[in-house]
Scaffold this active site. Sequence first.
Site, PDB file in Angstrom:
ATOM      1  N   TYR A 158     -19.017 -11.092 -21.766  1.00  7.06           N
ATOM      2  CA  TYR A 158     -18.933 -11.921 -20.545  1.00  7.06           C
ATOM      3  C   TYR A 158     -17.548 -12.562 -20.486  1.00  7.06           C
ATOM      4  O   TYR A 158     -16.883 -12.523 -19.437  1.00  7.06           O
ATOM      5  CB  TYR A 158     -20.039 -12.984 -20.536  1.00  7.06           C
ATOM      6  CG  TYR A 158     -20.050 -13.807 -19.254  1.00  7.06           C
ATOM      7  CD1 TYR A 158     -20.501 -13.247 -18.062  1.00  7.06           C
ATOM      8  CD2 TYR A 158     -19.599 -15.123 -19.238  1.00  7.06           C
ATOM      9  CE1 TYR A 158     -20.502 -13.990 -16.883  1.00  7.06           C
ATOM     10  CE2 TYR A 158     -19.599 -15.872 -18.067  1.00  7.06           C
ATOM     11  CZ  TYR A 158     -20.055 -15.298 -16.894  1.00  7.06           C
ATOM     12  OH  TYR A 158     -20.054 -16.027 -15.720  1.00  7.06           O
ATOM     13  N   LYS A 162     -14.489 -11.919 -17.629  1.00  6.86           N
ATOM     14  CA  LYS A 162     -13.875 -12.961 -16.798  1.00  6.86           C
ATOM     15  C   LYS A 162     -12.375 -13.052 -17.057  1.00  6.86           C
ATOM     16  O   LYS A 162     -11.603 -13.344 -16.143  1.00  6.86           O
ATOM     17  CB  LYS A 162     -14.573 -14.303 -17.032  1.00  6.86           C
ATOM     18  CG  LYS A 162     -16.041 -14.310 -16.543  1.00  6.86           C
ATOM     19  CD  LYS A 162     -16.158 -13.913 -15.073  1.00  6.86           C
ATOM     20  CE  LYS A 162     -17.561 -14.113 -14.515  1.00  6.86           C
ATOM     21  NZ  LYS A 162     -17.662 -13.752 -13.093  1.00  6.86           N
ATOM     22  N   THR A 193     -27.774 -22.339 -11.168  1.00  5.62           N
ATOM     23  CA  THR A 193     -28.132 -21.165 -10.358  1.00  5.62           C
ATOM     24  C   THR A 193     -29.120 -20.334 -11.179  1.00  5.62           C
ATOM     25  O   THR A 193     -29.332 -20.612 -12.361  1.00  5.62           O
ATOM     26  CB  THR A 193     -26.891 -20.282 -10.082  1.00  5.62           C
ATOM     27  OG1 THR A 193     -26.495 -19.654 -11.312  1.00  5.62           O
ATOM     28  CG2 THR A 193     -25.720 -21.052  -9.497  1.00  5.62           C
TER      29      THR A 193
HETATM   30  N1  LIG Z   1     -23.845 -20.280 -12.903  1.00  4.89           N
HETATM   31  C1  LIG Z   1     -22.813 -20.592 -13.667  1.00  4.89           C
HETATM   32  O1  LIG Z   1     -22.890 -21.524 -14.512  1.00  4.89           O
HETATM   33  C2  LIG Z   1     -21.510 -19.861 -13.521  1.00  4.89           C
HETATM   34  C3  LIG Z   1     -20.364 -20.442 -14.108  1.00  4.89           C
HETATM   35  C4  LIG Z   1     -19.141 -19.799 -13.979  1.00  4.89           C
HETATM   36  C5  LIG Z   1     -19.063 -18.623 -13.259  1.00  4.89           C
HETATM   37  N2  LIG Z   1     -20.187 -18.069 -12.702  1.00  4.89           N
HETATM   38  C6  LIG Z   1     -20.029 -16.832 -11.918  1.00  4.89           C
HETATM   39  O2  LIG Z   1     -20.351 -17.115 -10.581  1.00  4.89           O
HETATM   40  C7  LIG Z   1     -20.757 -15.910  -9.920  1.00  4.89           C
HETATM   41  C8  LIG Z   1     -22.067 -16.193  -9.172  1.00  4.89           C
HETATM   42  O3  LIG Z   1     -23.096 -16.411 -10.103  1.00  4.89           O
HETATM   43  P1  LIG Z   1     -24.328 -17.393  -9.872  1.00  4.89           P
HETATM   44  O4  LIG Z   1     -24.297 -18.396 -10.938  1.00  4.89           O
HETATM   45  O5  LIG Z   1     -24.360 -17.820  -8.445  1.00  4.89           O
HETATM   46  O6  LIG Z   1     -25.534 -16.405 -10.258  1.00  4.89           O
HETATM   47  P2  LIG Z   1     -26.671 -15.637  -9.447  1.00  4.89           P
HETATM   48  O7  LIG Z   1     -27.487 -16.564  -8.635  1.00  4.89           O
HETATM   49  O8  LIG Z   1     -27.335 -14.794 -10.469  1.00  4.89           O
HETATM   50  O9  LIG Z   1     -25.855 -14.723  -8.410  1.00  4.89           O
HETATM   51  C9  LIG Z   1     -25.289 -13.510  -8.760  1.00  4.89           C
HETATM   52  C10 LIG Z   1     -25.114 -12.685  -7.511  1.00  4.89           C
HETATM   53  O10 LIG Z   1     -24.521 -11.425  -7.909  1.00  4.89           O
HETATM   54  C11 LIG Z   1     -25.238 -10.401  -7.295  1.00  4.89           C
HETATM   55  N3  LIG Z   1     -25.184  -9.166  -8.081  1.00  4.89           N
HETATM   56  C12 LIG Z   1     -25.492  -9.019  -9.407  1.00  4.89           C
HETATM   57  N4  LIG Z   1     -25.431  -7.724  -9.738  1.00  4.89           N
HETATM   58  C13 LIG Z   1     -25.095  -7.039  -8.609  1.00  4.89           C
HETATM   59  C14 LIG Z   1     -24.907  -5.666  -8.309  1.00  4.89           C
HETATM   60  N5  LIG Z   1     -25.042  -4.724  -9.249  1.00  4.89           N
HETATM   61  N6  LIG Z   1     -24.580  -5.325  -7.046  1.00  4.89           N
HETATM   62  C15 LIG Z   1     -24.455  -6.257  -6.092  1.00  4.89           C
HETATM   63  N7  LIG Z   1     -24.608  -7.584  -6.305  1.00  4.89           N
HETATM   64  C16 LIG Z   1     -24.938  -7.958  -7.555  1.00  4.89           C
HETATM   65  C17 LIG Z   1     -26.664 -10.918  -7.188  1.00  4.89           C
HETATM   66  O11 LIG Z   1     -27.356 -10.237  -6.164  1.00  4.89           O
HETATM   67  P3  LIG Z   1     -28.492  -9.107  -6.400  1.00  4.89           P
HETATM   68  O12 LIG Z   1     -29.170  -9.396  -7.705  1.00  4.89           O
HETATM   69  O13 LIG Z   1     -29.371  -9.262  -5.208  1.00  4.89           O
HETATM   70  O14 LIG Z   1     -27.736  -7.821  -6.392  1.00  4.89           O
HETATM   71  C18 LIG Z   1     -26.422 -12.376  -6.805  1.00  4.89           C
HETATM   72  O15 LIG Z   1     -26.262 -12.470  -5.416  1.00  4.89           O
HETATM   73  C19 LIG Z   1     -20.877 -14.865 -11.021  1.00  4.89           C
HETATM   74  O16 LIG Z   1     -19.720 -14.067 -11.045  1.00  4.89           O
HETATM   75  C20 LIG Z   1     -20.942 -15.694 -12.284  1.00  4.89           C
HETATM   76  O17 LIG Z   1     -20.460 -14.959 -13.399  1.00  4.89           O
HETATM   77  C21 LIG Z   1     -21.404 -18.676 -12.824  1.00  4.89           C
END
Ligand SMILES: NC(=O)c1ccc[n+]([C@@H]2O[C@H](COP(=O)([O-])OP(=O)(O)OC[C@H]3O[C@@H](n4cnc5c(N)ncnc54)[C@H](OP(=O)(O)O)[C@@H]3O)[C@@H](O)[C@H]2O)c1
Length: 252
Positions: A158, A162, A193
């Site tokens: 992961y 990033k 999330t």
């Molecule tokens: N939550 C945290 O603490 C955090 C912190 C730093 C960075 N981030 C980053 O922020 C971004 C958003 O994450 P989130 O926390 O909002 O998580 P999340 O709710 O799990 O959202 C992830 C999104 O990515 C989509 N996705 C995953 N695999 C996919 C695929 N194969 N094709 C198309 N879409 C896909 C999912 O849609 P489907 O499953 O419907 O495809 C969902 O809409 C990510 O890049 C994550 O690494 C998160």
Amino acid sequence: MGHSSVFQYAAVVGASSGMGAEIARQLAATGGRVALVARREAELSALVGEINAGRTEPIAFAYTHDVHCYAEVPALFQNLCRDLGGLDAIFYAAGVMPRITDSEYSFDKDRAMIEVNVLGAIAWLNEAAQRFQAAGKGTIIGISSVAGDRGRRGQPVYCTSKAALDTYLEALRNRVGRSGVRVVTIKPGPVDTPMTKGLDKLPMLVSAPEAARQIIAAAVKGKRVAYVPGKWRPIMAVIRSIPSPIFQKLNL
Ligand SMILES: NC(=O)c1ccc[n+]([C@@H]2O[C@H](COP(=O)([O-])OP(=O)(O)OC[C@H]3O[C@@H](n4cnc5c(N)ncnc54)[C@H](OP(=O)(O)O)[C@@H]3O)[C@@H](O)[C@H]2O)c1
């Protein structure tokens, strides 16, 4: 078209939950037209329905797509630009972080992170870069993470994904910046999330709506790198400066 919209035409890849869904919701609330891309059709159509409710003309459009299908991206990108009527900004919010134990080395999980977090971003954002470079404007936003700032024992790949995304976005910025295109790297700390559901010890956890608000604000300003929330910037500057032998002994 309302002149108050933050971005008149925007695409969000990874819009079915978490930060991407909130970004789409908030962009539409300012009057912008939004294209929502993700795999889960039910979640996407529920959100599109919510945004379009009570409107005579729809402003939100759903596209079911798995970012692993790289070959679909160029045509889908053109279609959604056509459906929207233009494109001012693209948010790449798709990402996965499968749970792994301390002793687990799962190539399948590792590959999924590289494919979604890195290759999917490249497939989508290369398209946007070409379009925006030709237009001499546009904003590309990639959701990276504080996790890209160090290689951590808990999530080797992961962190790698990033760090790769950070470098790709920086290079893209250096390439298209001269044409007036903005490339914004977003580095959130923990956000509440579905990705973080059930995880404990999440320092300075923020809500998805609050993170989305800060992400959109950074995009509008055309910031190069925005930590979300901003207090992660000095913290990560310190963490990045810890020498490797010491970092190895810490539980960060
Ligand atoms: N939550 C945290 O603490 C955090 C912190 C730093 C960075 N981030 C980053 O922020 C971004 C958003 O994450 P989130 O926390 O909002 O998580 P999340 O709710 O799990 O959202 C992830 C999104 O990515 C989509 N996705 C995953 N695999 C996919 C695929 N194969 N094709 C198309 N879409 C896909 C999912 O849609 P489907 O499953 O419907 O495809 C969902 O809409 C990510 O890049 C994550 O690494 C998160």
